[in-house]
Design a protein around this motif. Structure first.
Motif, mmCIF file in Angstrom:
data_model
loop_
_atom_site.group_PDB
_atom_site.id
_atom_site.type_symbol
_atom_site.label_atom_id
_atom_site.label_comp_id
_atom_site.label_asym_id
_atom_site.label_seq_id
_atom_site.Cartn_x
_atom_site.Cartn_y
_atom_site.Cartn_z
ATOM 1 N N SER A 138 60.276 27.894 37.180
ATOM 2 C CA SER A 138 59.395 27.087 36.341
ATOM 3 C C SER A 138 59.237 27.763 34.993
ATOM 4 O O SER A 138 58.731 28.879 34.906
ATOM 5 C CB SER A 138 58.018 26.912 36.998
ATOM 6 O OG SER A 138 57.143 26.250 36.111
ATOM 7 N N THR A 141 55.583 28.743 34.365
ATOM 8 C CA THR A 141 54.881 29.728 35.172
ATOM 9 C C THR A 141 55.088 31.127 34.607
ATOM 10 O O THR A 141 56.207 31.605 34.507
ATOM 11 C CB THR A 141 55.380 29.687 36.632
ATOM 12 O OG1 THR A 141 55.149 28.376 37.166
ATOM 13 C CG2 THR A 141 54.630 30.690 37.492
ATOM 14 N N SER A 154 48.228 31.232 40.204
ATOM 15 C CA SER A 154 49.355 31.061 39.287
ATOM 16 C C SER A 154 48.852 30.994 37.854
ATOM 17 O O SER A 154 47.810 30.403 37.567
ATOM 18 C CB SER A 154 50.123 29.787 39.631
ATOM 19 O OG SER A 154 51.288 29.677 38.842
ATOM 20 N N VAL A 156 49.772 29.625 34.256
ATOM 21 C CA VAL A 156 50.635 28.549 33.766
ATOM 22 C C VAL A 156 50.367 28.272 32.288
ATOM 23 O O VAL A 156 49.212 28.206 31.849
ATOM 24 C CB VAL A 156 50.394 27.255 34.585
ATOM 25 C CG1 VAL A 156 51.288 26.131 34.077
ATOM 26 C CG2 VAL A 156 50.638 27.498 36.065
ATOM 27 N N GLU A 218 53.229 22.380 39.400
ATOM 28 C CA GLU A 218 54.268 22.944 38.542
ATOM 29 C C GLU A 218 55.482 22.010 38.446
ATOM 30 O O GLU A 218 56.128 21.938 37.403
ATOM 31 C CB GLU A 218 54.648 24.331 39.058
ATOM 32 C CG GLU A 218 53.520 25.352 38.834
ATOM 33 C CD GLU A 218 53.797 26.710 39.444
ATOM 34 O OE1 GLU A 218 54.750 26.843 40.215
ATOM 35 O OE2 GLU A 218 53.018 27.645 39.148
#
Length: 224
Positions: A138, A141, A154, A156, A218
């Motif tokens: 990703s 990410t 996470s 992001v 995501e």
């Protein structure tokens, strides 16, 4: 003899790469650390940084007690490869009454045994691999920390499509069952989340939730 007062915040047993980096980082953060290892060269390398670093040829209960490990609030056993020594050392530390014992494991079976005797378990190699895999798959990410088999945190980066929206507008809790626990805007970290905060492209949000919901969020960002 120890220079420390009766209570020591952290004890680190084993100065492999993981243990050394852990002890060094804790010391850099201003924490008192007691470090034990059988290798005199490694002890010499770190003793000026942590204050109390002792050579311990054996890790039996008597030696650990003499070193003062029972005075630590948290002990991290960083012996992964020598599984038998890892388990016995962990057991000795627990039996000496240390309130919190965390042990490094190198396999699921190793971790299962450590949990059964009462330790918290970390898997440094596996955790690094998981974090790398998530950052590779990703583009949004930045970091990923697995908290358990179900939950993760996470970090992001906000895409263009979220620019100008408030936390309420994004509504991650309702749409993805995720909680925003921090926001980084212009290098400043906000942990008291105001639902009316306006998001900007490339702001960073730190989200907490089930791994499946984080993955779903995501994937949505990748398709925006």
């Amino acid at each position: 003899m120890l220079k420390y007062k009766s209570t020591i915040p952290f004890g680190v047993i084993g100065l492999g790469r993981f243990g050394f980096a852990l002890a060094e980082t804790l010391a850099d953060m201003g924490k008192d650390v007691l470090v034990l290892d059988s290798n005199e060269d490694k002890i010499n390398q770190i003793q000026d940084k942590v204050g109390n670093a002792l050579v311990t040829p054996h890790l039996d209960k008597a030696t650990l007690k003499e070193a003062g490990i029972q005075n630590c609030e948290t002990v991290i056993v960083c012996i992964g490869e020598q599984i038998e020594i890892s388990i016995l050392t962990t057991l000795n530390v627990i039996e000496l009454g240390v309130p919190r014992v965390i042990s490094k494991a190198i396999s699921a079976e190793h971790g299962k045994i450590l949990k059964k005797i009462g330790a918290e378990v970390v898997y440094p190699e596996r955790d690094r691999a998981i974090r790398l895999a998530n950052s590779l798959t990703s583009s949004r990410t930045l970091d990923y920390i697995e908290l358990s088999s179900k939950f993760a945190i996470s970090e992001v980066k906000i895409p263009e499509q979220f620019d100008g929206k408030t936390i309420i507008d994004a509504d991650l809790r309702k749409k993805f069952n995720l909680n925003i626990i921090a926001i980084v805007k212009d290098g400043e970290i906000f942990v008291d989340i105001d639902p009316d905060i306006i998001l900007k492209e490339n702001d960073t949000i730190v989200i907490l939730g089930k791994k499946e919901n984080i993955n779903r969020f995501e994937k949505t960002l990748l398709n925006l």
